[in-house]
Scaffold this active site. Structure first.
Site, PDB file in Angstrom:
ATOM      1  CB  ILE A  17       3.730  -0.635  -6.551  1.00  0.00           C
ATOM      2  CG1 ILE A  17       2.297  -0.289  -6.152  1.00  0.00           C
ATOM      3  CG2 ILE A  17       3.948  -0.397  -8.022  1.00  0.00           C
ATOM      4  CD1 ILE A  17       1.892   1.139  -6.481  1.00  0.00           C
ATOM      5  N   GLY A  20       1.945  -6.447   1.810  1.00  0.00           N
ATOM      6  CA  GLY A  20       2.012  -6.379   3.260  1.00  0.00           C
ATOM      7  C   GLY A  20       1.149  -7.446   3.891  1.00  0.00           C
ATOM      8  N   GLY A  21       0.992  -7.357   5.208  1.00  0.00           N
ATOM      9  CA  GLY A  21       0.247  -8.374   5.919  1.00  0.00           C
ATOM     10  C   GLY A  21      -1.215  -8.426   5.550  1.00  0.00           C
ATOM     11  CG  MET A  22      -3.787  -5.697   6.706  1.00  0.00           C
ATOM     12  SD  MET A  22      -4.495  -4.096   7.141  1.00  0.00           S
ATOM     13  CE  MET A  22      -6.178  -4.312   6.549  1.00  0.00           C
ATOM     14  N   GLY A  23      -2.485  -7.509   2.475  1.00  0.00           N
ATOM     15  CA  GLY A  23      -2.749  -7.718   1.059  1.00  0.00           C
ATOM     16  C   GLY A  23      -1.684  -7.069   0.210  1.00  0.00           C
ATOM     17  CB  VAL A  25      -0.351  -1.479  -2.834  1.00  0.00           C
ATOM     18  CG1 VAL A  25      -0.702  -0.157  -3.510  1.00  0.00           C
ATOM     19  CG2 VAL A  25      -0.781  -1.453  -1.377  1.00  0.00           C
ATOM     20  CG  ASP A 141      -1.058   0.763  12.198  1.00  0.00           C
ATOM     21  OD1 ASP A 141      -0.184   0.684  13.096  1.00  0.00           O
ATOM     22  OD2 ASP A 141      -0.992   0.129  11.134  1.00  0.00           O
TER      23      ASP A 141
END
Length: 765
Positions: A17, A20-23, A25, A141
């Site tokens: 769903i 992003g840059g980190m992985g 979801v 952040d």
């Protein structure tokens, strides 16, 4: 991790769903607990990192995840679990449906949000930051995409700790040639840009950027070049928001510009100070999360009139303690039930952006969301039910919430938060209608559902369990209530600490319940300790502190130390007049107790003067038929009786009884108290046969509503026995005479209800 369909044999990944840059979801199912969750799968640590570095990152991740999982606040997304699977790190979070603020702005074509909505979001985010900063946690952040808004208006912060981890692993972007790690440049503080150490004041700067954008439609430095943006943060004063939007309140503009001060020391001291500045003296629309019961019919505390009143700024509180809450709930300015204020998660359809911060879809076992129109229609009907309650139409509110709950259960499942929210409101309204048995059954159902979905120690689960204890107390089942309060208190101390406001609220309830059990000295000592702790944590004039000082005075009255009790009631009344205003319902409730104390001390004429003035003020502020006006008139009638003016007392009691029957219903506890007062007056006038008929009518109603063993029922049976004795009919019936001793013990609770029920009005949100 995109190809993995199950993590650790427990979390089945259903559909992706967000990315992003980190992985990524995923919407997932926790097959151990049978609940829906969101699983954030971080990118695997590649071969470019040496083993010592990856070991440090793994340990940092575990530490940050533990910190995030320890956060227990309505405004923070819950972290359930974390770990490592096949070289990748993962985080398991609650699944929320809603929209993050970035998505909300995008859907609004980058136009600013309505002013009331901006102020409400500002206050909620400030409350959540005040809590997290008090726990030593800095977000680092904060941006619109990390702030989630549910359909009912609840706001949640997301991704605590993960941004810091991203800096270490190298997931975040960097400025060309600078080597400065950056999150999202539009929301970074000057010290963060410079690479200096940051503390909670960096989050305050980012909050200022977010609020500036919500209020004007653009961040303070809306430039295309990243370097120009960072230079603006460091060296350029932002344009005042009212230059873009003149209708913004001046105090809001000043507070936001102070958040955007370049030097951390020039910003507000903490988030709580900022919240107080944008809404000085305002009673929040969100109630306190847990009940503050007093008497057989609770009269409110956060809570019940929840009126928007002007007044001086709220006292300064520790950053983590100010206005802790578990979300919105029904309220009224008339009759109030002390209730746990769980969230009303009337959700919108999920979208990819929302899912990055979590989306609730648990409970039914299907991955398909409801059609948008149907969910919106039910959410609107739910809000209509809340509106009925606000106007005192509680019977209609019950039926509306029942219908919505049934439809939500069919569409979403019995354990979906929307369904449980509707059931909670059913219980709340039933309690106000004087049906504690029915309310108890609904609260138990909600508590069980939340335990299954959220876990036993989740704040919403504990809120529902505490409501269950409160309903048990209203039914006279004080021993069972004591057991539940004790268990909830242990969970609160374990999860949030002994001095947390929620823990102190539970201890307050426990002190009250000890008094109901006849353990009066223990109740007094515990209430004194809670009052001292609340004064230390929240301040001496905070509404919660004053509620417990009020309870200390009530406990002193039960110990027949009325002189001391009267002094405290007067101090509480003065403090409430000072902080809330002389005509605030809480202030008027304390004045009621002054009249009761004077009457107990035999100062009847003074008591009558207090009651007469109170009736006038209540009538002027709330109307002649308002339950609180009628409670003041009830006190006036009791005072007339104490002076031996029984004809006048009888007239007053009959008028109040008739008005209560029309406004509240014939079996409502307040109505029955007035009916009993009519019988008392008839007895004193020697009209024992009429008195007996009145007492028997009250007994039958209390057996029906409260049960045969409730203390108030025992009082009524004792009244019957006394009447029969005066009529020379001692042998009829024997069981009534046998209950006289128990009734004498219970009568204290009855008197306390009649004289003190108005005192639970401290619904500061």
């Amino acid at each position: 991790m995109a190809d993995i369909k199950r993590i650790q044999g427990r979390y089945r990944l259903l559909d992706r769903i967000g990315r992003g840059g980190m992985g990524e979801v995923w919407r997932a199912r926790d097959e151990s607990l049978g609940r829906r969750v969101a699983v954030k799968c971080l990118k695997p640590l590649g071969s470019r990192h040496d083993p010592s570095f990856t070991g440090v990152v793994r340990e940092r991740f575990r530490r940050e995840a533990r910190v995030a999982a320890a956060l227990q606040h309505r405004g923070v997304t819950v972290v359930h679990d974390f770990g490592e699977h096949e070289g990748g790190l993962y985080l398991v979070m609650e699944l929320l449906e809603g929209r993050d603020l970035g998505r909300l702005l995008g859907e609004n074509a980058r136009r600013p949000l309505p002013v009331p909505e901006v102020l409400d979001i500002a206050e909620q985010v400030a409350e959540a930051l005040a809590y997290t900063h008090g726990q030593g946690v800095v977000h680092r952040d904060l941006k619109p995409a990390n702030i989630m808004r549910l359909t009912d208006g609840t706001v949640k912060l997301c991704d605590f700790g993960i941004a810091r981890l991203g800096d270490d692993v190298g997931f975040t972007s960097r400025l060309t040639g600078t080597g400065v790690a950056m999150g999202t440049p539009h929301y970074m503080s000057p010290e963060q840009i410079a690479g200096d150490p940051v503390d909670h004041r960096s989050d305050l700067y980012s909050l200022g950027c977010v609020l500036y954008e919500l209020a004007t439609g653009a961040p303070p430095f809306a430039l295309d070049d990243a370097w120009a943006i960072l230079v603006g943060h460091h060296h350029t004063a932002p344009a005042p928001p009212r230059r873009h939007r003149p209708e913004l309140p001046e105090r809001f503009e000043r507070a936001v510009l102070d958040l955007l001060a370049k030097a951390p020391e020039d910003r507000p001291r903490d988030a709580a100070e900022f919240a107080g500045r944008i809404a000085p003296g305002r009673v929040s629309r969100r109630p306190l999360p847990f009940p503050e019961p007093r008497g057989t019919l609770p009269a409110a505390g956060p809570p019940a009139p929840r009126l928007l009143t002007a007044g001086p700024p709220a006292p300064r509180l520790p950053a983590w303690a100010r206005r802790m809450t578990t979300g919105s709930k029904a309220h009224t300015a008339g009759v109030g039930l002390l209730s746990a204020g769980v969230g009303l998660l009337s959700a919108t359809p999920p979208d990819a952006t929302a899912a990055l911060t979590g989306a609730w879809t648990g409970g039914r076992g299907t991955a398909d969301p409801d059609p948008q129109g149907e969910r919106a229609r039910l959410a609107e009907r739910h809000r209509a039910g809340l509106g009925l309650g606000r106007t005192g139409r509680w019977a209609e509110a019950v039926e509306t919430h029942r219908a919505v709950a049934a439809e939500r259960e069919r569409a979403l499942g019995g354990d979906h938060p929307d369904t449980l929210a509707s059931r909670y409101e059913i219980a709340f309204a039933l309690g106000i209608l004087g049906r504690p048995g029915d309310a108890l059954r609904e609260y138990e159902r909600v508590a069980a559902g939340r335990r299954r979905v959220l876990g036993p120690d989740h704040p919403d689960t504990l809120a529902a369990r505490q409501e269950t204890a409160f309903a048990l107390g209203r039914l006279g089942r004080f021993t069972e209530a004591q057991d539940v309060y004790t268990a909830v208190l242990a969970a609160r101390e374990r999860t949030v600490g002994a001095d947390h406001p929620d823990t102190l609220r539970c201890r307050h309830n426990l002190a009250f319940n000890l008094g109901c059990l006849g353990r009066r000295a223990e109740a007094y000592r515990m209430a004194e300790r809670v009052a001292a702790a609340r004064a230390r944590v929240l301040g001496p004039d905070h509404p919660d502190t004053l509620v417990t000082r009020y309870e200390v005075a009530c406990a002193l009255g039960r110990l027949d130390r009325w002189g001391e009790a009267l002094g405290i009631f007067r101090e509480v009344a003065a403090a409430r007049a000072r902080t809330l205003g002389p005509h605030h319902p809480d202030t008027l409730a304390a004045r009621y107790e002054i009249g009761a104390g004077l009457g107990r001390l035999g100062r009847g004429e003074e008591a009558l003067a207090v009651y007469r003035a109170l009736v006038e003020d209540r009538t002027r502020a709330q109307g002649p038929a308002d339950p609180e006006t009628l409670r003041a008139r009830h006190g006036l009638g009791v005072g007339l009786g104490r002076l031996g003016r029984w004809e006048e007392a009888l007239t007053e009691a009959r008028e109040v009884c008739a008005l209560r029957e029309r406004a509240l219903g014939p079996d409502h506890p307040d109505t029955l108290v007035s009916r009993r007062e009519v019988a008392v007056a008839l007895g004193w006038l020697g009209r024992w046969s009429e008195a007996l008929a009145g007492y028997r009518r009250v007994t039958r109603a209390r057996v029906r509503v409260l049960g045969p063993d409730h203390p108030d029922t025992l009082v009524s049976r004792g009244d019957e026995a006394h009447c029969l004795e005066r009529l020379g009919r001692r042998e009829e019936p024997a069981e009534a005479a046998e209950t006289t001793e128990a009734a004498e013990t219970a009568e204290t609770a009855e008197t306390a209800e009649a004289a003190e029920a108005a005192g639970r009005r401290a619904r500061q949100g």
